[in-house]
Enzyme design. Structure first.
Site, mmCIF file in Angstrom:
data_model
loop_
_atom_site.group_PDB
_atom_site.id
_atom_site.type_symbol
_atom_site.label_atom_id
_atom_site.label_comp_id
_atom_site.label_asym_id
_atom_site.label_seq_id
_atom_site.Cartn_x
_atom_site.Cartn_y
_atom_site.Cartn_z
ATOM 1 N N ASP A 68 46.406 -86.264 -50.622
ATOM 2 C CA ASP A 68 45.796 -86.855 -49.425
ATOM 3 C C ASP A 68 45.012 -88.112 -49.767
ATOM 4 O OD1 ASP A 68 44.145 -85.044 -50.907
ATOM 5 O OD2 ASP A 68 42.600 -85.333 -49.393
ATOM 6 N N GLU A 69 44.732 -88.900 -48.741
ATOM 7 C CA GLU A 69 43.814 -90.041 -48.807
ATOM 8 C C GLU A 69 44.049 -90.928 -50.037
ATOM 9 O OE1 GLU A 69 39.929 -88.627 -46.414
ATOM 10 O OE2 GLU A 69 40.037 -87.755 -48.419
ATOM 11 N N VAL A 70 45.273 -91.376 -50.200
ATOM 12 C CA VAL A 70 45.588 -92.220 -51.348
ATOM 13 C C VAL A 70 45.488 -93.697 -50.945
ATOM 14 C CG1 VAL A 70 47.318 -92.810 -53.078
ATOM 15 C CG2 VAL A 70 47.078 -90.438 -52.310
#
Ligand SMILES: *[C@@H]1O[C@H](CO)[C@@H](O)[C@H](O)[C@H]1NC(C)=O
Ligand SMILES: *[C@@H]1O[C@H](CO)[C@@H](O)[C@H](O)[C@H]1NC(C)=O
Ligand SMILES: *[C@@H]1O[C@H](CO)[C@@H](O)[C@H](O)[C@H]1NC(C)=O
Ligand SMILES: *[C@@H]1O[C@H](CO)[C@@H](O)[C@H](O)[C@H]1NC(C)=O
Length: 532
Positions: A322-324
């Site tokens: 997530d949230e890369v």
């Protein structure tokens, strides 16, 4: 008496709830105070006393897991939390003095979808009442023991443990195979004993997966023998988990029928790895996500997984994803050159990293779980065995199962426990199958998970942030949908949840009042536990 596979709370019942409380008040209502509600139940109108010397008989007595569960049961019902004024004279006569646990298969293998069904029969025979728990597995027997423990309550006038509304006949099984709670030990370290207390409390609500978000960008507390400098990324040398600690947690959970799903969140959320191994950062000034261009990054990841595979037998392993934010990849010259030489965009490299990590997990006979951004970004590229973990919002699981992948529901608007402004009923009314009609697609939803992110929760407040709201999700995940949804479905939930919260308190769990504006806040004034 008759099977109540669906029940009809009456107006009278609702009014009656506002007038309780006596220690036998559960006896007055036609919906039992068992949380989560069993799939099928019927009951009578007798009161049976339970012998403090209750003995365990039947094939279950041969199982160390059932035996240990029985000992915990006795601790809860006959000492912890209840008075110590038991009638112990030899003359005392009890209706129930034997617990017969019949387990059809003694295997101690605990995996996703393990049979947790059980039957619980409480009958009164002449002279000796008997309780029978019948289950296909030792883990089903544990669920039956939990239900039985909730039917036993101390009567302060006779000073005996009583079962009200006997005889009981319960046939129970969970609605979903995956009923999880996530703990984050990177944002704040949680001592092993605290994690164990949380696992113990999970078993009271029949939750069965601890999702252990062990490491993240802020700290790396876990020992990894292959890369011994990784836990230099812990906050201090006292905020760490040894390999032995991790084994202990997994075993402690297994004894309660709870699997541990470990997470290593890549390629974002991994900055702490670089304290011990700075090479995994794109550069000392641009530290996240992990350097996709170096083979050595994947060597570290592989070493972590190899060591963790020995500790975590559960078939699911969480790879995050997530949230890369790929800015450091394009702005760091050697990474950018690598991208260009392969004609890759930063987004391609994100996909490359996730798929490579998936391949590694699969080669270790793990099923990969990934946060939903991976699916949102490259839905058709994920391995077909992937389990997609929803969090950003609603409507994701319907898309995931339409593509034939499996899904875990954790919509942050309803099931993120760190959102302390979400009241219990919003948690309760969320359903993992929302928006999914086809039975074949519904089967692909493994269940759901409440997430206890640790930025503003540590040992000082974690239990009261988890409970009682995690219990609201636990009933949603265990009990038949018609018990928890629709016109009649949730009408009795509030007084029953208040009762369960008081039961948690009695068992030593710091569960917060149910109805306060913000979860985990203390009581607003004097009053009964059952009314707040
Ligand atoms: C208890 O249940 C039995 C059997 O259903 C019934 O015959 C009896 O009248 C009930 N007694 C009371 C006090 O309700
Ligand atoms: C008992 O359960 C195990 C694990 O699920 C299974 O491998 C085994 O075949 C079962 N044994 C019987 C006799 O059903
Ligand atoms: C790089 O990718 C672009 C767009 O996909 C393509 O047009 C181009 O031919 C590729 N160049 C090389 C050297 O592969
Ligand atoms: C019960 O569920 C309905 C939706 O099915 C919802 O509108 C209502 O607020 C719920 N009541 C409680 C007490 O949660």
């Amino acid at each position: 008496m008759g099977w109540c596979s669906c029940y009809k709370p009456t107006l009278l019942l609702i009014i009656a709830f506002t007038f309780f409380i006596s220690q036998s008040f559960a006896a007055k209502f036609s919906v039992p105070f068992i949380w989560p509600l069993p799939a099928k139940f019927s009951f009578g109108n007798e009161t049976l006393s339970v012998d403090p010397a209750l003995s365990l008989i039947g094939t279950g007595a041969d199982s160390p897991i059932v035996k240990a569960g029985f000992d915990r049961f006795k601790g809860i019902v006959f000492s912890n939390g209840y008075g110590f004024g038991f009638v112990t004279t030899p003359k005392a006569v009890y209706a129930v003095n034997r617990l017969n646990v019949v387990v059809h298969n003694q295997s101690e293998e605990l995996q996703l979808g393990v049979d947790e069904s059980y039957n619980l029969f409480i009958t009164k025979a002449i002279g000796s009442g008997k309780v029978t728990i019948e289950a296909n597995t030792v883990f089903g027997a544990l669920r039956g023991l939990e239900t039985f423990s909730q039917l036993c309550s101390f009567d302060y006038s006779t000073k005996k443990v009583q079962i009200y509304k006997a005889p009981w006949s319960i046939r129970d099984q969970p609605r979903f195979p995956f009923r999880g709670l996530m703990l984050d030990t990177s944002r704040h370290y949680l001592p092993v004993n605290v994690i164990k207390q949380i696992i113990e409390s999970m078993s009271y609500a029949k939750l069965n997966v601890l999702h252990w978000h062990i490491v993240d960008e802020q700290s790396f507390p876990l020992e990894v023998p292959s890369y011994p400098n990784l836990w230099k990324g812990s906050y201090t040398k006292w905020e760490r988990y040894t390999i032995e600690d991790a084994y202990e947690i997994v075993n402690f959970a297994k004894m309660r029928g709870i699997n541990v799903m470990a997470e290593v969140d890549v390629p974002g959320h991994a900055k702490s790895w670089g304290i011990g191994y700075p090479d995994v950062w794109p550069s000392p000034s641009c530290k996240t996500p992990l350097d996709v261009s170096k083979e050595s990054t994947f060597d570290v990841l592989s070493g972590i997984m190899t060591d963790m595979r020995k500790i975590f037998p559960f078939e699911l392993f969480h790879l995050g994803g997530d949230e890369v934010d790929t800015d450091c990849w394009t702005s760091t010259s050697h990474v950018n050159k690598w991208l260009q030489s392969r004609n890759m965009t930063a987004n391609d490299a994100y996909e490359y990293f996730v798929l490579k990590a998936q391949h590694m997990a699969l080669s270790k006979n793990w099923t990969p779980v990934n946060w939903e951004e991976t699916f949102n970004t490259f839905p058709t590229k994920l391995h077909p065995r992937t389990v997609v973990h929803n969090w950003l919002g609603s409507g994701v699981c319907p898309k995931v199962v339409a593509k034939g992948l499996r899904c875990i529901f954790s919509n942050q608007g309803v099931w993120y426990l760190d959102h302390v402004d979400v009241p219990w009923d919003v948690v309760y009314n969320a359903d993992p199958l929302e928006g999914i009609q086809e039975a074949s697609e519904q089967k692909l939803v493994l269940g759901g998970e409440v997430c206890m992110w640790g930025e503003v929760a540590d040992t000082s407040d974690v239990q009261q942030t988890i409970w009682p709201r995690a219990a609201a999700a636990a009933e949603r995940l265990w009990s038949p949908r018609q018990f928890t949804t629709g016109r009649n479905g949730n009408l009795t939930a509030l007084p029953r949840l208040q009762y369960f919260r008081c039961l948690l308190n009695r068992r030593g769990v710091a569960a917060a009042p149910v109805t306060n504006l913000y979860a985990r806040t203390p009581p607003t004034g004097p009053g009964s536990c059952f009314e707040q």
